[in-house]
Design a protein around this motif. Structure first.
Motif, short mmCIF file in Angstrom:
data_model
loop_
_atom_site.label_atom_id
_atom_site.label_comp_id
_atom_site.label_asym_id
_atom_site.label_seq_id
_atom_site.Cartn_x
_atom_site.Cartn_y
_atom_site.Cartn_z
N ILE A 6 5.63 -0.50 -4.39
CA ILE A 6 4.69 -1.54 -4.79
C ILE A 6 4.22 -2.34 -3.59
N LEU A 7 5.15 -2.64 -2.70
CA LEU A 7 4.83 -3.52 -1.56
C LEU A 7 3.96 -2.84 -0.51
N LEU A 8 4.15 -1.53 -0.29
CA LEU A 8 3.34 -0.85 0.73
C LEU A 8 1.84 -0.91 0.40
N PRO A 9 1.42 -0.54 -0.82
CA PRO A 9 -0.02 -0.69 -1.13
C PRO A 9 -0.48 -2.14 -1.08
N LEU A 10 0.37 -3.08 -1.53
CA LEU A 10 -0.02 -4.48 -1.48
C LEU A 10 -0.19 -4.96 -0.04
N LEU A 11 0.71 -4.53 0.83
CA LEU A 11 0.60 -4.90 2.24
C LEU A 11 -0.67 -4.31 2.85
N GLY A 12 -0.97 -3.05 2.52
CA GLY A 12 -2.20 -2.43 3.02
C GLY A 12 -3.43 -3.16 2.53
N ALA A 13 -3.43 -3.55 1.23
CA ALA A 13 -4.57 -4.28 0.69
C ALA A 13 -4.75 -5.63 1.38
N PHE A 35 -1.45 3.56 4.56
CA PHE A 35 -0.52 2.93 3.62
C PHE A 35 -0.35 3.77 2.37
N ALA A 36 -1.41 4.43 1.91
CA ALA A 36 -1.27 5.32 0.76
C ALA A 36 -0.38 6.51 1.11
N SER A 37 -0.52 7.03 2.32
CA SER A 37 0.31 8.15 2.76
C SER A 37 1.77 7.73 2.90
N LEU A 38 2.01 6.52 3.41
CA LEU A 38 3.37 6.03 3.52
C LEU A 38 4.03 5.89 2.14
N ALA A 39 3.27 5.36 1.18
CA ALA A 39 3.81 5.22 -0.17
C ALA A 39 4.10 6.58 -0.79
N PHE A 40 3.21 7.55 -0.57
CA PHE A 40 3.43 8.89 -1.11
C PHE A 40 4.62 9.56 -0.43
N ILE A 103 -19.60 3.67 2.33
CA ILE A 103 -19.56 2.88 1.11
C ILE A 103 -19.77 1.40 1.42
N GLN A 104 -20.44 0.72 0.51
CA GLN A 104 -20.72 -0.70 0.70
C GLN A 104 -19.46 -1.53 0.45
N ARG A 105 -19.31 -2.63 1.19
CA ARG A 105 -18.18 -3.56 1.05
C ARG A 105 -16.85 -2.81 1.13
N PRO A 106 -16.61 -2.09 2.21
CA PRO A 106 -15.43 -1.23 2.29
C PRO A 106 -14.11 -1.98 2.24
N ARG A 107 -14.05 -3.19 2.83
CA ARG A 107 -12.78 -3.93 2.81
C ARG A 107 -12.36 -4.24 1.38
N PHE A 108 -13.30 -4.70 0.58
CA PHE A 108 -13.00 -5.04 -0.81
C PHE A 108 -12.66 -3.78 -1.61
N TYR A 109 -13.41 -2.73 -1.37
CA TYR A 109 -13.21 -1.48 -2.11
C TYR A 109 -11.81 -0.91 -1.88
N TYR A 110 -11.43 -0.74 -0.62
CA TYR A 110 -10.13 -0.12 -0.33
C TYR A 110 -8.97 -1.05 -0.72
N SER A 111 -9.17 -2.35 -0.63
CA SER A 111 -8.15 -3.28 -1.09
C SER A 111 -7.91 -3.13 -2.58
N LEU A 112 -8.98 -2.97 -3.33
CA LEU A 112 -8.85 -2.79 -4.78
C LEU A 112 -8.16 -1.47 -5.12
N LEU A 113 -8.49 -0.41 -4.38
CA LEU A 113 -7.83 0.88 -4.62
C LEU A 113 -6.32 0.78 -4.42
N LEU A 114 -5.92 0.13 -3.36
CA LEU A 114 -4.48 -0.02 -3.09
C LEU A 114 -3.82 -0.93 -4.11
N LEU A 115 -4.52 -1.99 -4.52
CA LEU A 115 -3.98 -2.87 -5.56
C LEU A 115 -3.81 -2.12 -6.87
N VAL A 120 -0.14 0.49 -10.93
CA VAL A 120 0.29 1.68 -11.67
C VAL A 120 1.74 2.02 -11.34
N SER A 121 2.09 2.00 -10.06
CA SER A 121 3.48 2.27 -9.67
C SER A 121 4.44 1.28 -10.30
N GLY A 122 4.06 0.01 -10.31
CA GLY A 122 4.91 -1.01 -10.92
C GLY A 122 5.12 -0.77 -12.40
#
Length: 498
Positions: A6-13, A35-40, A103-115, A120-122
């Motif tokens: 849970i924390l790895l994706p949150l830290l990445g976001a 961060f997604a690779s580390l979690a996997f 993709i537009q607004r990449p920081r927000f987009y990838y943060s949401l994907l990791l969140l 889901v993991s939680g």
């Protein structure tokens, strides 16, 4: 150990969110992939350490949180949640990799994907009902935003419809959870402390009804399905991959973990109706898929039908059928992700998903022969062709369910035949014949577009040839769920080994 998932994706976001405004989107994408690779990699490490013969929760973490509410931070893994966590980790990485670099607004987009991945993991890890609900609601917010901001022309309508349906789902689930805890006199929401044996059957059925409808919306089952085709059509390809591949499994996981396990007497009482409900979803989803002209909408309706197989096996509630539900969840996750990825490639290169426009894409010189070949693999797996994971999963579901509900099982098997029909229509119209004039000058398809689909296709074939690599994690847990709660009589799982 489990909190890291849970924390790895949150830290990445958080790290991506604090990048300077205007930073190159490639950097955000790279950080998200790391961060997604580390979690996997971490869930793969836990899978290697996992003991499949132990039916209790492994690597458990327990921390008191809010004593007044009976809420604790309680995580654990067993054979039911481990395959789904692996699926979530894999598809999150694929979704990030498959996202357009511009993709537009990449920081927000990838943060949401990791969140979204963290939520889901939680949910899959939570061993406390209220903690599960918190994670279940957490994933709702990023998914809504991912559809509403980066979706198609009707993205606002599709995202709002998804939000309303899922919010109502959460209300029903929370009400059932609260009722179960209060009426049973449990001092906490911990899954292991709950026991419904002392409750009247009518009360159990009422509580189970809320759980069934709540998670039935998420799966989704007919008639609560109407949000799904709209969400898929308007969502971008990576979001459709996650939606079909992972997020729908929260519904089926919830039915098994909180419906069947906590309310076994009520489950046994309503199981004939559940088997009939499964037939309706399977045949309705397949019939609607046949009528579609949009490739993506056809695949979306196919998901409704194939999720019905999971309900059929859950209704039978034998050790073998519950094992079949896990296999079908993983099978559907891989196959639907593959098909949505490839439909996305077709749309990106050809500019259309309309089967009246597309034709001849198998053309070796100016078409998409590799993409077409991969789609054929996905179609064959979805139709249950031997040698694919779809065949093994559906065979186990039908083999186990037939002993309990023969008529409903035979009717669901008709859905498998209809799957072959509508996917044959898709491949015949879009890929065979002379290349359509509207799409005669197709851009080149790069290996970066094909690689995620190739990975999924290889997994589909490997698990179809060697299904024991999947069942070894879950067999002891699914047998224990059936036997310890005395849902129905034991049915040997020796057939899957044979």
């Amino acid at each position: 150990m489990l909190s890291a998932l849970i924390l790895l994706p949150l830290l990445g976001a958080a790290l991506i969110g604090f990048l300077p405004v205007g930073m190159n989107g490639k950097l955000s994408r790279s950080i998200a992939l790391v961060f997604a690779s580390l979690a996997f990699a971490w869930i793969v490490f836990l899978a290697v350490q996992f003991n499949p013969t132990i039916v209790s929760q492994q690597f458990a973490e327990f921390l008191p949180w809010i004593d007044a509410l009976g809420l604790n931070y309680y995580l654990g893994i067993d054979g039911l949640s481990l395959p789904l966590l692996l699926l979530n980790g894999l598809l999150t990485g694929i979704a990030i990799y498959s996202t357009d670099e511009d993709i537009q607004r990449p920081r927000f987009y990838y943060s949401l994907l990791l969140l979204l991945s963290a939520g889901v993991s939680g949910a899959f890890l939570a061993q406390d009902l209220l903690l599960f609900f918190l994670f279940y609601e957490l994933e709702l917010i990023p998914l809504y935003l991912l559809i509403a901001i980066w979706g198609g022309q009707r993205r606002g309508y599709a995202a709002t419809k998804f939000l309303i349906y899922t919010a109502f789902s959460g209300i029903l689930i929370l009400a059932s959870f609260l009722g179960l805890v209060w009426l049973s006199g449990s001092p906490s929401f911990a899954l292991e402390s709950l026991n419904s044996k002392g409750l009247p059957l009518a009360t159990q059925i009422l509580l189970l009804a809320g759980i069934l409808v709540g998670f039935g919306i998420k799966i989704p089952l007919v008639p609560f399905h109407t949000w799904l085709p709209d969400a898929h059509v308007e969502a971008s390809t990576p979001i459709s991959v996650l939606l079909a591949g992972v997020l729908l499994k929260l519904g089926t996981y919830g039915l098994l973990r909180f419906g069947m396990y906590l309310l076994p007497d009520a489950w046994r009482y309503v199981s004939p109706a559940l088997a009939t409900w499964a037939v309706i979803s399977v045949l309705y989803g397949a019939s609607c898929a046949i009528a579609q002209k949009d490739m993506k909408k056809m695949v979306a309706y196919s998901s409704i039908g194939h999720m019905g197989y999971i309900l059929l096996a859950a209704a039978a509630a034998t050790p073998l059928s519950i094992l079949g539900t896990v296999m079908q969840m993983i099978s559907h996750g891989l196959i639907s992700a593959l098909l949505f990825l490839l439909v996305g490639v077709v749309y990106k290169k050809a500019g259309s998903r309309d089967l009246d426009v597309l034709r001849g894409l198998f053309n070796p010189e100016r078409g998409m022969p590799v993409v077409g070949s991969l789609i054929v693999i996905g179609v064959m797996a979805s139709a249950g062709i031997p040698g694919m994971v779809g065949f093994v999963a559906e065979f186990v579901v039908f083999r186990a369910s037939f002993a309990v509900y023969p008529v409903q099982t035979l009717l669901c098997m008709v859905g498998t035949g209809l799957t072959a029909v509508y996917f044959l229509l898709l491949t015949n119209r879009a890929f065979f014949g002379r290349l359509s004039a509207q799409v005669i000058n197709l851009p080149r398809v790069y290996w970066s577009d094909r690689t995620p689909a190739i990975i999924l296709a290889v997994l589909i074939v490997i698990l179809g040839i060697q299904p024991a690599w999947l069942t070894r994690w879950s067999e002891a847990t699914t047998t224990a769920i059936a036997n310890t709660r005395s849902v129905v009589a034991h049915v040997s799982v020796q057939g899957i080994r044979d």
